[in-house]
Design a protein around this motif. Structure first.
Motif, mmCIF file in Angstrom:
data_model
loop_
_atom_site.group_PDB
_atom_site.id
_atom_site.type_symbol
_atom_site.label_atom_id
_atom_site.label_comp_id
_atom_site.label_asym_id
_atom_site.label_seq_id
_atom_site.Cartn_x
_atom_site.Cartn_y
_atom_site.Cartn_z
ATOM 1 N N SER A 223 62.314 48.215 44.398
ATOM 2 C CA SER A 223 62.648 47.851 45.849
ATOM 3 C C SER A 223 63.079 49.023 46.413
ATOM 4 O O SER A 223 63.251 49.238 47.602
ATOM 5 N N GLU A 224 63.954 50.146 45.702
ATOM 6 C CA GLU A 224 64.144 51.299 46.374
ATOM 7 C C GLU A 224 63.332 52.255 46.789
ATOM 8 O O GLU A 224 63.276 53.090 47.615
ATOM 9 N N ALA A 225 62.376 52.047 46.205
ATOM 10 C CA ALA A 225 60.982 53.067 46.501
ATOM 11 C C ALA A 225 60.086 52.266 47.979
ATOM 12 O O ALA A 225 59.310 52.805 48.226
ATOM 13 N N SER B 290 65.927 49.563 51.823
ATOM 14 C CA SER B 290 66.293 50.683 50.533
ATOM 15 C C SER B 290 67.651 51.210 50.988
ATOM 16 O O SER B 290 67.788 51.707 52.151
ATOM 17 N N SER B 291 68.242 51.748 49.733
ATOM 18 C CA SER B 291 69.546 52.683 50.238
ATOM 19 C C SER B 291 69.135 54.036 50.875
ATOM 20 O O SER B 291 70.158 54.459 51.411
ATOM 21 N N THR C 66 70.779 52.233 41.012
ATOM 22 C CA THR C 66 69.847 51.189 41.264
ATOM 23 C C THR C 66 70.539 49.977 40.944
ATOM 24 O O THR C 66 70.614 48.912 41.695
ATOM 25 N N LYS C 67 71.442 50.004 39.736
ATOM 26 C CA LYS C 67 71.913 48.767 39.132
ATOM 27 C C LYS C 67 73.069 48.277 40.104
ATOM 28 O O LYS C 67 73.470 47.047 40.193
ATOM 29 N N GLU C 68 73.775 49.111 40.890
ATOM 30 C CA GLU C 68 74.610 48.884 41.543
ATOM 31 C C GLU C 68 74.298 48.635 43.247
ATOM 32 O O GLU C 68 75.355 48.409 44.083
ATOM 33 N N ILE C 69 72.918 48.543 43.605
ATOM 34 C CA ILE C 69 72.725 48.577 44.720
ATOM 35 C C ILE C 69 72.005 46.981 45.104
ATOM 36 O O ILE C 69 71.815 46.547 44.019
ATOM 37 N N ILE C 70 72.470 46.546 46.242
ATOM 38 C CA ILE C 70 72.013 45.127 46.578
ATOM 39 C C ILE C 70 70.683 45.122 47.342
ATOM 40 O O ILE C 70 70.756 45.980 48.389
ATOM 41 N N ALA C 71 69.885 44.321 46.849
ATOM 42 C CA ALA C 71 68.457 44.620 47.590
ATOM 43 C C ALA C 71 68.204 43.317 48.657
ATOM 44 O O ALA C 71 67.528 43.323 49.420
#
Length: 137
Positions: free
Chosen positions: A13-15, A48-49, A74-79
């Protein structure tokens, strides 16, 4: 009682990897079920962030600090998130358990958190009413 189902980000999701058409269909069906049950308040996916901005307050009363994304943890980011209004914590859990794997690859993780109600934030009725009016509760 309002609850937020917080969908945690993954490396995909970040990519910027978009959900498959099948997963999008499953999520749309799930959101339709929530809407038909009359409990859906909001549901959105987040970009993404890399396009995000963090504002932190490193010193009490100090000037805010601005940090441009991307962010590394990534574990701390909300998608994404889904906001529902239900009668109990148990009902919120039941609905959260029915959500399809939000990333579709066995990497999905959902955090379920209860939202404060105005009466929990202030003992003053006037302040509670102001909060309700401001947020249309």
């Amino acid at each position: 009682m309002r609850f937020m189902m917080i969908v945690k980000a993954t490396s995909d999701s970040e990519a910027g990897v978009m959900p498959s058409p099948e997963l999008l269909e499953a999520m749309l069906r799930y959101n339709e079920e929530l809407a038909k049950a009359g409990i859906l308040l909001a549901a959105d996916g987040l970009q993404s962030s890399s396009s995000g901005i963090r504002i932190s307050y490193p010193e009490p009363g100090g000037k805010p600090k601005v940090i441009d994304g991307p962010f590394t943890e990534t574990k701390e980011i909300i998608a994404g998130y889904t906001l529902i209004e239900v009668k109990s914590r148990e009902e919120a859990m039941e609905w959260a358990m029915r959500m399809p794997d939000p990333h579709g690859y066995g990497q999905g993780e959902i955090e379920l958190r209860q939202v404060f109600e105005p009466e929990e934030l202030s003992p003053h009725v006037e302040t509670q009413e102001q909060i309700k009016m401001q947020f249309k509760l």
